[in-house]
Write a protein that holds these residues in place. Structure first.
Motif, PDB file in Angstrom:
ATOM      1  N   THR A   1       3.788  23.505   3.657  1.00  0.00           N
ATOM      2  CA  THR A   1       4.744  23.569   2.547  1.00  0.00           C
ATOM      3  C   THR A   1       4.320  22.759   1.322  1.00  0.00           C
ATOM      4  OG1 THR A   1       5.976  21.668   3.375  1.00  0.00           O
ATOM      5  CG2 THR A   1       6.676  23.863   4.152  1.00  0.00           C
ATOM      6  N   ASN A   2       3.342  21.890   1.486  1.00  0.00           N
ATOM      7  CA  ASN A   2       2.881  20.988   0.418  1.00  0.00           C
ATOM      8  C   ASN A   2       3.969  19.995  -0.012  1.00  0.00           C
ATOM      9  OD1 ASN A   2       0.587  20.173  -0.993  1.00  0.00           O
ATOM     10  ND2 ASN A   2       1.325  21.150  -2.868  1.00  0.00           N
ATOM     11  N   VAL A   3       4.965  19.774   0.836  1.00  0.00           N
ATOM     12  CA  VAL A   3       6.023  18.801   0.566  1.00  0.00           C
ATOM     13  C   VAL A   3       5.520  17.428   0.995  1.00  0.00           C
ATOM     14  CG1 VAL A   3       8.358  18.060   1.185  1.00  0.00           C
ATOM     15  CG2 VAL A   3       7.871  20.481   0.809  1.00  0.00           C
ATOM     16  N   SER A   4       5.682  16.440   0.109  1.00  0.00           N
ATOM     17  CA  SER A   4       5.205  15.086   0.393  1.00  0.00           C
ATOM     18  C   SER A   4       6.356  14.115   0.582  1.00  0.00           C
ATOM     19  CB  SER A   4       4.328  14.578  -0.753  1.00  0.00           C
ATOM     20  OG  SER A   4       3.145  15.302  -0.822  1.00  0.00           O
ATOM     21  N   HIS A   5       6.124  13.150   1.476  1.00  0.00           N
ATOM     22  CA  HIS A   5       7.043  12.029   1.693  1.00  0.00           C
ATOM     23  C   HIS A   5       6.185  10.780   1.599  1.00  0.00           C
ATOM     24  CE1 HIS A   5      10.226  14.663   3.297  1.00  0.00           C
ATOM     25  NE2 HIS A   5       9.210  15.359   3.769  1.00  0.00           N
ATOM     26  N   GLN A   6       6.717   9.744   0.962  1.00  0.00           N
ATOM     27  CA  GLN A   6       5.904   8.541   0.843  1.00  0.00           C
ATOM     28  C   GLN A   6       6.719   7.275   1.031  1.00  0.00           C
ATOM     29  OE1 GLN A   6       4.013   8.899  -2.959  1.00  0.00           O
ATOM     30  NE2 GLN A   6       5.707   8.016  -4.072  1.00  0.00           N
ATOM     31  N   THR A   7       5.990   6.206   1.294  1.00  0.00           N
ATOM     32  CA  THR A   7       6.591   4.891   1.463  1.00  0.00           C
ATOM     33  C   THR A   7       5.545   3.855   1.076  1.00  0.00           C
ATOM     34  OG1 THR A   7       7.858   3.497   2.992  1.00  0.00           O
ATOM     35  CG2 THR A   7       5.911   4.600   3.890  1.00  0.00           C
ATOM     36  N   VAL A   8       5.911   2.589   1.136  1.00  0.00           N
ATOM     37  CA  VAL A   8       4.958   1.504   0.899  1.00  0.00           C
ATOM     38  C   VAL A   8       4.980   0.562   2.093  1.00  0.00           C
ATOM     39  CG1 VAL A   8       5.060   1.599  -1.619  1.00  0.00           C
ATOM     40  CG2 VAL A   8       6.639   0.131  -0.385  1.00  0.00           C
ATOM     41  N   SER A   9       3.849  -0.079   2.325  1.00  0.00           N
ATOM     42  CA  SER A   9       3.752  -1.000   3.457  1.00  0.00           C
ATOM     43  C   SER A   9       4.503  -2.298   3.157  1.00  0.00           C
ATOM     44  CB  SER A   9       2.290  -1.292   3.793  1.00  0.00           C
ATOM     45  OG  SER A   9       1.626  -1.850   2.683  1.00  0.00           O
ATOM     46  N   ALA A  10       5.071  -2.853   4.199  1.00  0.00           N
ATOM     47  CA  ALA A  10       5.843  -4.097   4.098  1.00  0.00           C
ATOM     48  C   ALA A  10       4.912  -5.309   4.086  1.00  0.00           C
ATOM     49  CB  ALA A  10       6.814  -4.187   5.274  1.00  0.00           C
TER      50      ALA A  10
ATOM     51  N   ALA B   1       0.855  -1.185   0.000  1.00  0.00           N
ATOM     52  CA  ALA B   1       0.000   0.000   0.000  1.00  0.00           C
ATOM     53  C   ALA B   1       0.891   1.235   0.000  1.00  0.00           C
ATOM     54  CB  ALA B   1      -0.914   0.005   1.218  1.00  0.00           C
ATOM     55  N   ARG B   2       0.470   2.267  -0.691  1.00  0.00           N
ATOM     56  CA  ARG B   2       1.246   3.503  -0.751  1.00  0.00           C
ATOM     57  C   ARG B   2       0.723   4.459   0.315  1.00  0.00           C
ATOM     58  NH1 ARG B   2       1.209   8.576  -3.642  1.00  0.00           N
ATOM     59  NH2 ARG B   2      -0.891   8.005  -4.303  1.00  0.00           N
ATOM     60  N   ILE B   3       1.625   4.928   1.174  1.00  0.00           N
ATOM     61  CA  ILE B   3       1.271   5.879   2.226  1.00  0.00           C
ATOM     62  C   ILE B   3       2.032   7.170   1.928  1.00  0.00           C
ATOM     63  CG2 ILE B   3       1.286   6.373   4.698  1.00  0.00           C
ATOM     64  CD1 ILE B   3       1.689   2.842   3.542  1.00  0.00           C
ATOM     65  N   ARG B   4       1.294   8.286   1.917  1.00  0.00           N
ATOM     66  CA  ARG B   4       1.901   9.579   1.611  1.00  0.00           C
ATOM     67  C   ARG B   4       1.540  10.579   2.699  1.00  0.00           C
ATOM     68  NH1 ARG B   4       0.427  10.987  -3.822  1.00  0.00           N
ATOM     69  NH2 ARG B   4      -1.614  11.484  -2.974  1.00  0.00           N
ATOM     70  N   ALA B   5       2.549  11.272   3.224  1.00  0.00           N
ATOM     71  CA  ALA B   5       2.358  12.334   4.212  1.00  0.00           C
ATOM     72  C   ALA B   5       2.712  13.659   3.544  1.00  0.00           C
ATOM     73  CB  ALA B   5       3.251  12.109   5.425  1.00  0.00           C
TER      74      ALA B   5
ATOM     75  N   VAL C   1      -2.278  12.700   5.753  1.00  0.00           N
ATOM     76  CA  VAL C   1      -1.647  11.412   5.503  1.00  0.00           C
ATOM     77  C   VAL C   1      -2.691  10.501   4.866  1.00  0.00           C
ATOM     78  CG1 VAL C   1      -0.306   9.522   6.488  1.00  0.00           C
ATOM     79  CG2 VAL C   1      -0.254  11.769   7.573  1.00  0.00           C
ATOM     80  N   GLU C   2      -2.339   9.889   3.742  1.00  0.00           N
ATOM     81  CA  GLU C   2      -3.294   9.029   3.049  1.00  0.00           C
ATOM     82  C   GLU C   2      -2.648   7.716   2.645  1.00  0.00           C
ATOM     83  OE1 GLU C   2      -4.751  11.289  -0.252  1.00  0.00           O
ATOM     84  OE2 GLU C   2      -2.846  11.285  -1.287  1.00  0.00           O
ATOM     85  N   ALA C   3      -3.493   6.692   2.586  1.00  0.00           N
ATOM     86  CA  ALA C   3      -3.042   5.368   2.166  1.00  0.00           C
ATOM     87  C   ALA C   3      -3.942   4.892   1.043  1.00  0.00           C
ATOM     88  CB  ALA C   3      -3.092   4.385   3.331  1.00  0.00           C
ATOM     89  N   GLU C   4      -3.337   4.240   0.076  1.00  0.00           N
ATOM     90  CA  GLU C   4      -4.125   3.673  -1.019  1.00  0.00           C
ATOM     91  C   GLU C   4      -3.497   2.363  -1.485  1.00  0.00           C
ATOM     92  OE1 GLU C   4      -2.778   5.633  -5.160  1.00  0.00           O
ATOM     93  OE2 GLU C   4      -3.767   7.043  -3.807  1.00  0.00           O
ATOM     94  N   ALA C   5      -4.368   1.486  -1.932  1.00  0.00           N
ATOM     95  CA  ALA C   5      -3.942   0.192  -2.472  1.00  0.00           C
ATOM     96  C   ALA C   5      -4.967  -0.226  -3.515  1.00  0.00           C
ATOM     97  CB  ALA C   5      -3.842  -0.857  -1.368  1.00  0.00           C
ATOM     98  N   LYS C   6      -4.511  -0.963  -4.503  1.00  0.00           N
ATOM     99  CA  LYS C   6      -5.390  -1.409  -5.579  1.00  0.00           C
ATOM    100  C   LYS C   6      -6.544  -2.242  -5.002  1.00  0.00           C
ATOM    101  CE  LYS C   6      -5.370  -3.637 -10.046  1.00  0.00           C
ATOM    102  NZ  LYS C   6      -4.577  -4.276 -11.089  1.00  0.00           N
TER     103      LYS C   6
END
Length: 133
Positions: free
Chosen positions: A58-67, A49-53, A84-89
């Motif tokens: 500042t509208n600066v984003s950092h993201q990662t994916v769940s393990a 899953a993609r998680i973005r903060a 902070v949002e999470a999305e997955a297919k």
């Protein structure tokens, strides 16, 4: 004279190491992180899953994916308010708004995703905890 030079060099090296250590601690303490778990409606972990903060100011984003465990961490975030949002297919996007990060803290934020289209977004607004007086 040689003994004085050696002592002076040792003192300078000690001062340098103390300064570097203090600056390193200051850098670590001025940041925060967000971590948590992304799961499906049954509580099973969602892998990848993609998680973005995104910092509100500042509208600066950092993201990662769940393990594989569904766990994620976004380290080294500046203090401030985030969306902070999470999305997955195959799941609806889940968005937490108003997440306040403070210095040297880790904000735990879990994402129980619901089955649906990715174009569907569920918003959750953070609020200040009530004080028990």
């Amino acid at each position: 004279m040689r003994g004085f030079t050696t002592l002076r060099n040792k003192l300078l090296a000690g001062i340098f190491l103390l300064s570097a250590g203090a600056m390193s601690m200051w850098g670590q303490m001025s940041n925060a992180s967000i971590s948590g778990r992304v799961t499906d409606p049954s509580g099973a972990p969602i892998v990848g899953a993609r998680i973005r903060a995104t910092a509100v100011d500042t509208n600066v984003s950092h993201q990662t994916v769940s393990a594989e465990s569904g766990n994620y961490t976004i380290p080294l975030l500046s203090v401030g308010t985030y969306v902070v949002e999470a999305e997955a297919k195959g799941f609806k996007v889940l968005k937490h708004e108003g997440i306040l990060l403070q210095t040297a803290t880790n904000q735990e934020l879990n994402f129980p995703l619901q089955i649906g289209d990715v174009s569907e977004v569920l918003n959750v607004e953070a609020s200040a905890p009530l004080l028990d007086t």
